[in-house]
Design a protein around this motif. Structure first.
Motif, PDB file in Angstrom:
ATOM      1  N   MET A  34       0.820  -1.211   0.000  1.00  0.00           N
ATOM      2  CA  MET A  34       0.000   0.000   0.000  1.00  0.00           C
ATOM      3  C   MET A  34       0.856   1.264   0.000  1.00  0.00           C
ATOM      4  N   LEU A  35       1.955   1.235   0.750  1.00  0.00           N
ATOM      5  CA  LEU A  35       2.770   2.435   0.951  1.00  0.00           C
ATOM      6  C   LEU A  35       3.943   2.544  -0.019  1.00  0.00           C
ATOM      7  N   GLY A  36       4.201   1.474  -0.777  1.00  0.00           N
ATOM      8  CA  GLY A  36       5.335   1.491  -1.688  1.00  0.00           C
ATOM      9  C   GLY A  36       6.658   1.238  -0.995  1.00  0.00           C
ATOM     10  N   TYR A  37       6.631   0.513   0.136  1.00  0.00           N
ATOM     11  CA  TYR A  37       7.843   0.172   0.869  1.00  0.00           C
ATOM     12  C   TYR A  37       8.242  -1.267   0.551  1.00  0.00           C
ATOM     13  N   ASP A  38       9.476  -1.596   0.882  1.00  0.00           N
ATOM     14  CA  ASP A  38       9.959  -2.976   0.800  1.00  0.00           C
ATOM     15  C   ASP A  38      10.046  -3.541   2.212  1.00  0.00           C
ATOM     16  N   MET A  39       9.851  -4.855   2.352  1.00  0.00           N
ATOM     17  CA  MET A  39       9.932  -5.460   3.688  1.00  0.00           C
ATOM     18  C   MET A  39      11.313  -5.292   4.314  1.00  0.00           C
ATOM     19  N   SER A  40      12.317  -5.079   3.488  1.00  0.00           N
ATOM     20  CA  SER A  40      13.659  -4.843   4.033  1.00  0.00           C
ATOM     21  C   SER A  40      13.747  -3.503   4.761  1.00  0.00           C
TER      22      SER A  40
END
Length: 250
Positions: A186-192
């Motif tokens: 949703m936010l455009g982040y990566d799990m890293s």
């Protein structure tokens, strides 16, 4: 002093045993450092086994207008009061789980989308309700182990706990980890770019899946073994230490 965020963009915080002390309060120290993180541009996400109504006051206390994960990932909120996704637990399975609780005569509870039921107040219409989670609690460990052995043979369940003396059940595939992955999408982040902090088995998948997995000093041994680092306990402002040591830089 001004703080900047480092490599992590999202901080996912469990509530009980993590952000909250043993009196179910957010310490002034934890609150101060969460606010430092928010001001630095870090997205702080409440990630809890609690239902939305009992998690909301803590998000409001911190002034958070960010995604929330409730009932172990059974609900994902884009922000408080704005539901993004809900994954239900099959009502017929809840009937079986309830029958098992009655058989052993132990404390149990269930979350629907509308209410919380328990041993003292159970719904008269299990099948028509929209279930999110079911749980057992007993300090009689052999009984807990017997229930666990039984329900592990059933299909369609995600089994975890939020204390050594309970069992929590969601629909298969529902976890704080899968919910965090959806929040990142949703936010455009990566799990890293995620730091996940927790103390119980319902936190393990998220701790393993995140860029930095943190176990509380009071965490269950399995959680500590799964984590990258271990912080202080819930009564020693362990969350504040995570923010100071790993999330922000001066």
């Amino acid at each position: 002093m001004a703080y900047e965020k480092g490599q992590y963009r999202l901080l996912a915080l469990d509530l009980d045993g993590t952000l909250l002390n043993d009196r179910s309060e957010i310490s002034d120290t934890n609150a101060e450092w969460v606010r430092h993180a928010v001001r630095a541009g870090v997205t702080v996400c409440v990630s809890t086994g609690r239902g939305f109504p009992s998690a909301l006051p803590y998000a409001e206390q911190l002034g958070l207008d960010t995604p929330m994960i409730t009932v172990n990932g059974g609900e994902i909120w884009t922000k408080p009061h704005s539901l993004h996704r809900r994954t239900l637990l099959d009502a017929e399975k809840v009937m079986k789980l309830h029958a098992l609780a009655e058989k052993y005569d132990i404390w149990f509870w269930g979350y629907t989308t509308e209410s919380i039921y328990n041993k003292e107040r159970w719904t008269g219409d299990t099948i028509s309700s929209k279930w999110l989670k079911f749980g057992y609690y007993t300090e009689d460990v052999p009984i807990l182990d017997a229930i666990l052995a039984e329900i592990r043979t059933w299909d369609g369940l995600e089994i975890s706990n939020s204390s050594p003396y309970n069992i929590e059940i969601n629909a298969a595939g529902v976890s704080k980890a899968t919910a965090l992955m959806e929040v990142c999408r949703m936010l455009g982040y990566d799990m890293s770019e995620v730091v996940a902090v927790g103390d119980s088995l319902n936190d393990i998948a998220a701790i393993r899946a995140s860029g930095l997995g943190v176990a509380m000093g009071n965490a269950q041994d399995e959680v500590k073994a799964a984590a990258d680092v271990i912080t202080d306990t819930e009564n020693e402002h362990g969350v504040a230490k995570v923010i100071q040591n790993y999330v922000l830089r001066t």
